[in-house]
Design a protein around this motif. Structure first.
Motif, short mmCIF file in Angstrom:
data_model
loop_
_atom_site.label_atom_id
_atom_site.label_comp_id
_atom_site.label_asym_id
_atom_site.label_seq_id
_atom_site.Cartn_x
_atom_site.Cartn_y
_atom_site.Cartn_z
N GLN B 162 -94.51 3.90 -32.74
CA GLN B 162 -93.60 5.04 -32.83
C GLN B 162 -93.14 5.24 -34.27
N TRP B 166 -93.90 8.46 -36.57
CA TRP B 166 -92.79 9.28 -37.07
C TRP B 166 -92.82 9.37 -38.61
N THR B 260 -94.92 5.14 -22.32
CA THR B 260 -95.78 5.18 -23.52
C THR B 260 -97.05 4.40 -23.32
N ASP B 271 -98.30 9.64 -27.53
CA ASP B 271 -97.73 9.37 -28.86
C ASP B 271 -96.24 9.06 -28.67
N PRO B 272 -95.83 7.82 -28.94
CA PRO B 272 -94.44 7.46 -28.66
C PRO B 272 -93.42 8.14 -29.58
N ALA B 273 -93.89 8.84 -30.59
CA ALA B 273 -92.96 9.56 -31.46
C ALA B 273 -92.83 11.02 -31.04
N GLN B 275 -92.00 12.40 -27.91
CA GLN B 275 -90.69 12.48 -27.25
C GLN B 275 -90.34 13.90 -26.80
N GLN B 310 -85.12 5.06 -35.40
CA GLN B 310 -84.85 6.03 -34.33
C GLN B 310 -83.66 6.93 -34.63
#
Lengths: 381, 410, 153
Positions: B162, B166, B260, B271-273, B275, B310
């Motif tokens: 993530q 990001w 995820t 894609d964990p970013a 969101q 985050q």
């Protein structure tokens, strides 16, 4: 803002072993419900999941269930206790005016994959009860059965009468898993002892179960069904944790929960106004005990009522016409199993078990040792 | 529909690694008593109780059953809500719905976590245990291309993906993550209920902490904390009688995505970013709160940041700035307690993480800022509206709460 | 709904989670008392009720219970059950090697009932209302098992 909330539809699956995974079970139930109603997941505004990490052997039991339930990119939350509380939360969400529909998704594979006793065993204090090792849900139930029978002056035969009545009905109910031939008093009495005075057939059978229940506002319900079943009232309450301080002969929290539900539903003489009750009685003595506490039977009259057949279909107040929890029970799903049975009765779809003129029902769910926490929902048509 | 406000907040006296002196109900009791003291209410005033934590961390199922006396809830309706990291906020939302639906007037939210009683990493790995065991027994390599082991819980697994994703999108660097971590540790030093505090924290100091897995350093990661938080909400009529200062709830929203880990069998990884659930939840909360331009209207933000990057990533996702802008605001000092857009004056989750409380603490910290009761961590600007954010699950759940200093016009 | 019968890969999950639960203020005092062959309870400053084992909040009146008192080691058997099964590891129901008695004892002067094993008497001779007394294990260690069982006084 919604004026009232209806149970629109449900899907229920029960078996000793459903031969399935949690994800597949949830998918089949939700997909089945959507297909039956001719809707898709976008008709659902809010998902109220209902499962328990200890029963799943997984931290955050819903983590892989959002996609199979259709909650992907939708509002979702989880009520981690008996399912009647998830229904109450669904009602609140709709009554807030922010949602028109709420889907309760409940499951527990406690027949085939996890022991149902984990649910209560791990709720005991690790600082005392679990270390001493004497209290479990069965020993607690037995002590309660003894205390109750002796205080009320009932004979132990009452347990057999309750179980035989329930199991005879369960035998006719395709949704139950314990369907015995010759499920009479003799059969119950000849089952093996667990903790005296309870025998195997006085206790619920470990069950795999899954259930989805769709709730909707009045407006939305009209689009989805011709047979809405209305949530008229509900209530919840909790007793002391400390076993040695509980008056085991009655359930103050079931009494409170029922009073709250009656008051919300505008019932002033519930024993007359309620046509039948679906009570989560996991052990035989709990059925008359809870019925007395909730004001459905006068205290001290239960044995007479059971012997006279008052609690049977056709009696003055049928209790568990579905066969109740002695036919099938799983934590979380338990209260919803009772709710689904009540919905079928109120819609006139209970088949061989159908009661005449059933218009108002009491549904009950419980958590904890000897039903420490109780929830009651009043349904009506 | 009616207005709901926060009238009281209670924390247990300290949030630390190990509370060896008390058991779970005793620690919960401390926060309940603090909340009663804060607003002058007593057990008899409470209509219903919402209880939340992540119970596999302590090995006690539905601990509200054990703690019923200690949270003064005998004979009351009690509802247990648990949704992973967002638990504190989804429990808060449940209290909000209890009141807004017209059912109850005064509702108490009780949350806690006592991480010292279990192993948080084992608890988090428990999220994927059944799948991982099946894969191992079938001879699938967990550390290979599927990356299941890294993708699962156990903290700094998927988080590293993530953070990298990001950074790629925003143009931020690891130096920015060091800088935001340092800011939060300094903020935590002003918060008596924070766990990891360092009034002297600098980006350079954080940069010297060991690298766990690029770009996540030890100094970017939350601790495991023992603590309890209680929040009392009331309907508009009752709130006015209970408290002089009320933080009003203007909008709440939650959204779930898929985990995820994605679809393990087919190898699809989210894609964990990205969101999207955060964007959807924030937009819904703004809509309900009647907020058209959050950048202008929101004065203060609390982000649930188990990991330091985050704070910046979610500031962008909730729409408080454009993508690629958060780290620039940080460079200009605008995110500081004295800044134009103060964030996490409490020190955030990265400084204090008793998981069940963490998402509720985001709400209560916003409430204290609005009420002007945040003590040394009170931000310099006036706070009229604030946004609290929480995430949980395998980075798939997001909840948002918007608070304000006045009741919403209905 | 008729379940589809499907065969799945059934993983055995061998993890045995270890917890490090704290007993807290009340039970810590109780265990220290056991180490001195004493049974301790907590007394409510408001309603005067005595609870065994001790805890820090009185449920009935919400008061903080700070006073710990030693209580009698004799009392009355109020209720009992004979167990024919045991719950192994809290999960599996198995037949017990031999029937055993679990009773609820009201210690003299105490308002709560104490769940305890009852031994030294044939189950068929047990009667509600009979007097019982605590039996300690030979060497006490400040542990739950110090208070071994109760037997007729």
């Amino acid at each position: 803002m919604a004026e009232k909330v209806a149970v629109v539809a449900f899907k229920l699956a029960c078996a000793p072993d459903l031969h399935t995974t949690r994800e597949r079970l949830v998918f089949n139930l939700t997909r089945g419900l959507f297909d039956e109603l001719g809707i898709d997941r976008h008709a659902i505004d809010s998902f109220v999941m209902n499962s328990n990490d200890f029963l799943d052997g997984r931290t955050i039991s819903t983590v892989f269930l959002d996609a199979p339930s259709g909650a992907y990119l939708k509002d979702e939350t989880k009520v981690e206790m008996d399912g009647v509380h998830a229904v109450m939360y669904g009602w609140m969400r709709i009554m807030s005016g922010q949602y028109e529909t709420a889907l309760v998704v409940s499951l527990a594979l406690t027949g085939s994959q996890v022991s149902p006793y984990v649910y209560t065993q791990y709720s005991l204090s690790p600082a005392y009860e679990r270390q001493v090792g004497l209290l479990n849900e069965l020993s607690g139930a037995a002590l309660q059965a003894k205390a109750y029978l002796s205080r009320r002056g009932y004979s132990e035969e009452l347990l057999d009468l309750v179980a035989a009545k329930d199991l005879e009905l369960a035998a006719k109910n395709p949704r139950q898993i314990r369907r015995l031939e010759n499920a009479g008093v003799e059969r119950v009495r000849s089952s093996g002892p667990t903790y005296e005075p309870l025998r195997e057939l006085h206790c619920y059978p470990p069950t795999d179960a899954g259930c989805v229940v769709l709730l909707a506002s009045e407006k939305k319900a009209a689009e989805l069904t011709d047979k809405p079943v209305w949530i008229k009232g509900f209530g919840s309450s909790i007793d002391t944790y400390f076993f040695g301080e509980r008056d085991l002969t009655r359930s103050p929290s079931a009494a409170d929960a029922a009073k709250r539900a009656f008051s919300m539903a505008g019932l002033t003489d519930p024993a007359r106004e309620i046509d039948f009750a679906e009570i989560s009685a996991l052990y035989a003595h709990e059925e008359p005990l809870l019925a007395e506490s909730m004001g459905l039977l006068p205290e001290g009259e239960a044995e007479k009522a059971y012997r006279a057949g008052d609690t049977r279909p056709g009696g003055s107040l049928p209790i568990n016409p579905s066969g109740g929890s002695l036919g099938a029970h799983a934590p979380c799903v338990g209260g919803l199993m009772r709710l689904c049975e009540a919905v079928l009765q109120l819609r006139g779809e209970a088949g061989d078990l159908q009661l005449d003129g059933a218009r108002t029902a009491l549904v009950h769910g419980q958590d904890g040792i000897c039903a420490q926490q109780n929830g009651v929902v009043i349904l009506g048509v | 529909m009616r207005n709901v406000g926060i009238v009281g907040v209670g924390y247990c006296p300290r949030f630390v690694s190990k509370r060896t002196d008390v058991c779970i109900p005793e620690m919960v009791s401390e926060a309940v008593e603090a909340a009663f003291a804060d607003c002058g209410l007593g057990p008899e005033d409470i209509d219903a109780v919402i209880f939340g934590n992540m119970h596999p961390f302590e090995g006690v199922n539905m601990p509200h059953l054990w703690a019923v006396e200690h949270m003064r809830a005998l004979g009351k309706p009690v509802m247990r809500i648990a949704t992973g990291g967002t638990t504190g906020m989804t429990a808060f939302h449940a209290a909000y719905y209890h009141i807004v639906s017209g059912l109850h007037d005064v509702v108490m939210v009780v949350t806690f976590e006592k991480h010292s009683e279990g192993d948080a990493q084992v608890g988090l790995l428990g999220i994927i245990t059944p799948e991982a065991m099946a894969m191992m027994m079938a001879g699938i390599d967990l550390t290979g291309a599927g990356g299941m082991g890294a993708q699962g819980g156990g903290s700094a697994g998927a988080i590293t993906y993530q953070a990298v994703s990001w950074m790629h999108k925003s143009g931020a660097t690891i130096d920015h993550i060091d800088a935001i971590a340092a800011m939060e540790r300094r903020n935590a030093a002003r918060n008596p209920y924070a766990h990891l505090k360092d009034p002297e924290a600098t980006p350079e100091k954080i940069a010297k902490t060991p690298m766990i897995s690029y770009p996540v350093r030890f100094g970017h990661v939350c601790p495991t904390t023992d603590g309890a938080t209680v929040c009392i909400l009331a309907s508009e009529e009752r709130a006015a009688k209970i408290a002089d200062k009320v933080a009003w709830v203007w909008g709440v929203a939650s959204c779930a995505s898929d985990p995820t880990t994605g679809n393990l069998i087919e190898g699809l990884i989210t894609d964990p970013a990205e969101q999207r659930q955060c964007v959807i939840a924030a937009q819904e909360a703004y809509k309900r709160a009647g907020i058209e331009d959050p950048k202008k209207e929101i004065d203060y933000v609390e982000i649930y940041n188990g990991f330091a990057h985050q704070t910046l990533m979610y500031l962008e996702l909730v729409g408080m700035c454009e993508v690629g802008e958060a780290h620039k605001l940080l460079e200009k000092g605008e995110l500081e307690i004295s800044g134009r857009l103060p964030v996490n004056a409490s020190g955030g989750v990265v400084s204090t993480n008793a998981i069940g409380t963490s998402a509720l603490n985001r709400v209560t910290e916003c409430a204290l800022q609005i009420m002007g009761k945040a003590g040394e961590r009170q931000v310099e600007k006036e706070v009229h509206k604030a946004l609290a954010h929480g995430w949980g699950g395998l980075m798939q759940y997001v909840s948002i709460t918007i608070l304000a200093d006045k009741p919403k016009k209905l | 709904m008729e379940a589809e019968k499907l065969e799945f890969f059934n993983p055995k999950v061998p993890l045995d989670f270890q917890y490090n639960n704290r007993v807290g203020i009340g039970i810590e005092r109780y265990l220290r008392g056991l180490g001195e062959r004493k049974i301790l309870g907590s007394k409510c400053p408001q309603c005067g009720k005595v609870a065994v084992p001790p805890r820090t909040v009185c449920g009935k009146c919400s008061a903080t219970m700070g006073e710990f008192v030693e209580v009698s080691q004799e009392g009355t058997l109020e209720n009992f059950t004979v167990g024919h099964v045991q719950l192994v590891k809290g999960q599996r129901l198995e037949k017990a090697e031999s029937p055993y008695v679990v009773g609820l004892v009201r210690l003299d002067g105490v308002d709560s009932l104490l769940l305890a094993r009852i031994s030294g008497v044939d189950p068929s001779d047990l009667k509600v209302g009979m007097r019982v007394k605590a039996v300690w294990r030979d060497e006490v260690q400040g542990d739950y098992a110090d208070l071994d069982h109760f037997q007729p006084a």
